[in-house]
Design an enzyme around this catalytic site. Sequence first.
Site, short mmCIF file in Angstrom:
data_model
loop_
_atom_site.label_atom_id
_atom_site.label_comp_id
_atom_site.label_asym_id
_atom_site.label_seq_id
_atom_site.Cartn_x
_atom_site.Cartn_y
_atom_site.Cartn_z
N SER A 284 -31.24 -12.37 31.98
CA SER A 284 -29.77 -12.86 31.24
C SER A 284 -28.63 -13.26 32.32
CB SER A 284 -29.97 -11.55 30.48
OG SER A 284 -28.37 -11.62 30.61
N ARG A 330 -24.12 -22.79 29.65
CA ARG A 330 -25.50 -22.79 29.87
C ARG A 330 -26.33 -24.75 29.50
NH1 ARG A 330 -27.80 -18.40 25.09
NH2 ARG A 330 -26.94 -16.71 26.84
N ARG A 435 -25.40 -23.65 22.24
CA ARG A 435 -25.16 -21.85 22.00
C ARG A 435 -23.75 -21.24 23.12
NH1 ARG A 435 -27.57 -16.90 22.70
NH2 ARG A 435 -28.92 -17.55 22.95
N LEU A 441 -26.67 -13.03 19.00
CA LEU A 441 -26.69 -11.53 17.93
C LEU A 441 -25.62 -11.33 16.79
CD1 LEU A 441 -27.73 -9.91 21.25
CD2 LEU A 441 -29.30 -10.37 19.42
C1 LIG Z 1 -35.17 -13.35 26.26
C2 LIG Z 1 -34.72 -13.60 25.12
C3 LIG Z 1 -32.65 -12.79 25.77
C4 LIG Z 1 -31.66 -13.20 24.42
N1 LIG Z 1 -30.77 -12.42 24.91
C5 LIG Z 1 -29.62 -12.38 23.93
C6 LIG Z 1 -28.50 -12.04 24.44
O1 LIG Z 1 -28.22 -11.49 25.56
N2 LIG Z 1 -27.66 -12.72 23.57
C7 LIG Z 1 -27.44 -12.97 22.37
O2 LIG Z 1 -26.54 -13.02 21.59
N3 LIG Z 1 -28.60 -14.00 22.31
C8 LIG Z 1 -29.64 -13.56 22.75
N4 LIG Z 1 -31.13 -14.00 22.93
C9 LIG Z 1 -30.91 -14.71 20.70
C10 LIG Z 1 -31.11 -14.41 20.23
O3 LIG Z 1 -32.37 -13.20 20.80
C11 LIG Z 1 -31.89 -14.46 19.05
O4 LIG Z 1 -31.78 -15.99 18.22
C12 LIG Z 1 -32.09 -13.69 18.39
O5 LIG Z 1 -31.85 -12.52 18.08
C13 LIG Z 1 -32.68 -13.88 16.80
O6 LIG Z 1 -32.59 -13.30 15.22
P1 LIG Z 1 -33.19 -13.43 14.25
O7 LIG Z 1 -33.08 -11.99 13.18
O8 LIG Z 1 -32.74 -14.76 14.02
O9 LIG Z 1 -34.96 -13.66 14.36
P2 LIG Z 1 -35.73 -12.34 15.05
O10 LIG Z 1 -35.41 -11.39 16.12
O11 LIG Z 1 -36.72 -13.66 16.00
O12 LIG Z 1 -36.94 -12.46 13.87
C14 LIG Z 1 -37.61 -13.21 13.41
C15 LIG Z 1 -38.29 -12.38 12.16
O13 LIG Z 1 -38.88 -13.10 11.13
C16 LIG Z 1 -40.64 -13.05 10.94
N5 LIG Z 1 -40.89 -13.63 10.52
C17 LIG Z 1 -41.00 -15.04 10.88
N6 LIG Z 1 -42.07 -15.73 10.44
C18 LIG Z 1 -42.48 -14.64 9.55
C19 LIG Z 1 -43.32 -16.00 8.81
N7 LIG Z 1 -44.05 -16.84 8.34
N8 LIG Z 1 -43.68 -14.74 7.55
C20 LIG Z 1 -43.37 -13.50 7.92
N9 LIG Z 1 -42.40 -13.23 8.74
C21 LIG Z 1 -41.93 -14.18 9.77
C22 LIG Z 1 -41.07 -12.22 12.20
O14 LIG Z 1 -41.39 -11.27 11.87
C23 LIG Z 1 -39.58 -10.96 12.41
O15 LIG Z 1 -39.26 -10.22 11.99
C24 LIG Z 1 -32.17 -14.09 23.27
C25 LIG Z 1 -33.21 -14.59 23.38
C26 LIG Z 1 -34.22 -14.34 23.83
C27 LIG Z 1 -35.10 -15.14 23.79
#
Ligand SMILES: Cc1cc2nc3c(=O)[nH]c(=O)nc-3n(C[C@H](O)[C@H](O)[C@H](O)COP(=O)(O)OP(=O)(O)OC[C@H]3O[C@@H](n4cnc5c(N)ncnc54)[C@H](O)[C@@H]3O)c2cc1C
Length: 637
Positions: A284, A330, A435, A441
């Site tokens: 992180s 970053r 970003r 988040l």
């Molecule tokens: C290791 C790591 C650490 C991070 N730490 C931070 C942090 O500390 N602070 C911060 O602000 N951000 C952080 N980020 C970024 C952040 O975690 C993500 O951008 C954010 O959680 C994305 O959330 P989301 O709900 O948009 O997508 P996701 O959490 O990716 O959820 C996607 C959802 O869609 C579903 N899905 C996808 N495609 C399909 C499909 N075709 N059919 C059915 N379901 C589907 C999946 O099952 C899932 O439920 C981090 C990222 C990583 C990789």
Amino acid sequence: MTLESKTPGGPIEKKWQTHRFNLKLVNPANKRKYTVIVVGTGLAGASAAASLGELGYNVLTFSYHESPRRAHSIAAQGGINAPKNYANDGDSVYRLFYDTVKGGDYRAREANVYRLAEVSGSIIDQCVAQGVPFARDYSGYLDNRSFGGAQVSRTFYARGQTGQQLLLGAYSALSRQIQAGTVKFFQRREMLDVVLVDGQARGIVVRDLVTGAIETYAANGVVLATGGYGNLFYLSTMAKASNATAIWRAHKKGAAFGNPCFTQIHPTCIPQSGEYQSKLTLMSESLRNDGRIWVPKKKGDTRRPESIPEEERDYYLERIYPSFGNLVPRDVASRRAKEMCDNGFGVGPTGRAVYLDFADAINRLGKHVIEERYGNLFDMYHEISAEDPYKVPMRIYPAVHYTMGGLWVDYNLMSTIPGLFVVGEANFSDHGANRLGASALMQGLADGYFILPYTIGDYLATAKFPPAKAEDPSFKQAQGEVEAMVKKLISIQGKRTAEEFYKELGRIMWEYVGMGRNKEGLQKALTMIPRLREEFWQDLKVVGSANDLNAELEKAGRVADFLELGELVAHDALHREESCGGHFREEHQTEEGEAKRNDKEFSYVAAWEFAGVGKHPILNKEPLTFEYVKPSERSYK
Ligand SMILES: Cc1cc2nc3c(=O)[nH]c(=O)nc-3n(C[C@H](O)[C@H](O)[C@H](O)COP(=O)(O)OP(=O)(O)OC[C@H]3O[C@@H](n4cnc5c(N)ncnc54)[C@H](O)[C@@H]3O)c2cc1C
């Protein structure tokens, strides 16, 4: 295609309030008559579905996971921003807005960014009310730490597990609605197409990943919350299952794709250690609060880090950027790390790593404080590298981490397909070309808890809805197309697995469309990707059947989409003759190696329209204007 951002007029502090007042409402008794599909139950999807359920809509949610708790969001480590100013260090909504517009290298919509900063405080209140165990200081106040690109402490955190704790909060809100009957959760369903009726998004086609059945579902509106597409590069910090299929198939149905080439490379990841590796692990950004980044001053120095005396170390970020030091954004930290390694100062067996050293912080604060702040991250590093970071510096290197690009949305979060909304990392988002940490988040939860629930109501209250049922021809046609594609993937019976094609695509993307891009390399990628795609459709081997659980088949479909998306990303990177944020065109840099923007010609969102597989996509431009944060050279010195 016309792009109407629907950005409201008036002073920036009033835009969202005024707009919200002007949005049409759905009468409480009528809400249950509207069905909304939410695809994805990560932070953005779970918060949206829970809020829509709470409002009284009839919500259907879908995920390829068996539980919302498995979404990639659970991986988020460092924290979530909000300008509560608890640290009393001069923070404000305006400062978060300013930092985010600047951090994104002036390629985001000002009005969206201001709204994001404005609602972010409510996210913290909401999550605290749900019981999210944010870290607290001795007196009981919520604690804050700093992230890159900011000179204030505004990041709320729960150790190195912030995403997990936030997701548990959103999941409990969602579960409450599932129990109350307003939300129905369909697990292990992968959305493979969106169904349009008279140009409106009226449903989806999914594959039941356990039985292989292809099903259709109808609704009044569809929300995609399906996450980012960083796995296009094969190696990334993202969950292995994250993919682009949902947004890519919606793009092919008419949703414009915004700034596809804006990819974030995170500076602090555990370096790749071999060819067999299928994923990279993030350390992180919060670690840069206390860790100091350095390389030996002497090229090719192979001594152990503890044998290199202080005066022979180059704390290059502190040297080049005295104001922000190790907390530069970053993109800047990543490029400098690559530069150090390219110039022969890299460390470790491959020479492609720099040190992240906690010795000073441990001496100053004591090991127990560092353990308290980052214990789980240190454990993770220890497990993976077999080195104890309390004793020797971590070795880190940049890796693909986040995609700022995604489906283009207007101020209401609606794509260019009426009735198709996109939230969280899946949309082209508020982060511009780069970003800032702890803001994904914030954006996902802002979209899900505080923006979409209002804006989708306006659409439902004003749009006309001719009856649409899963038996209608549009649904049957979309279902037929999905079935045909599944059959085609299975029937090729060539010699190479989807994984082999995927790895090859990842190599092309990283080599020619990665951290540094140039015209020649991008043109090369644009000849290599279509060739690889052709081979894929002739020589793919998928074992097993379509009527069963088949992970190979799932992967093949996702790789097929990546093979098309990769080409769009390269086209976008090639056309953008400037460097900005995470998009670094080597031809466009200052004498000091910083990104050189071209505001005169490229101050716009590139919203691409699909023209057919292998055909040049059509470029549409949404001009960006900056009334409040005037574009200037982004300096962190
Ligand atoms: C290791 C790591 C650490 C991070 N730490 C931070 C942090 O500390 N602070 C911060 O602000 N951000 C952080 N980020 C970024 C952040 O975690 C993500 O951008 C954010 O959680 C994305 O959330 P989301 O709900 O948009 O997508 P996701 O959490 O990716 O959820 C996607 C959802 O869609 C579903 N899905 C996808 N495609 C399909 C499909 N075709 N059919 C059915 N379901 C589907 C999946 O099952 C899932 O439920 C981090 C990222 C990583 C990789």
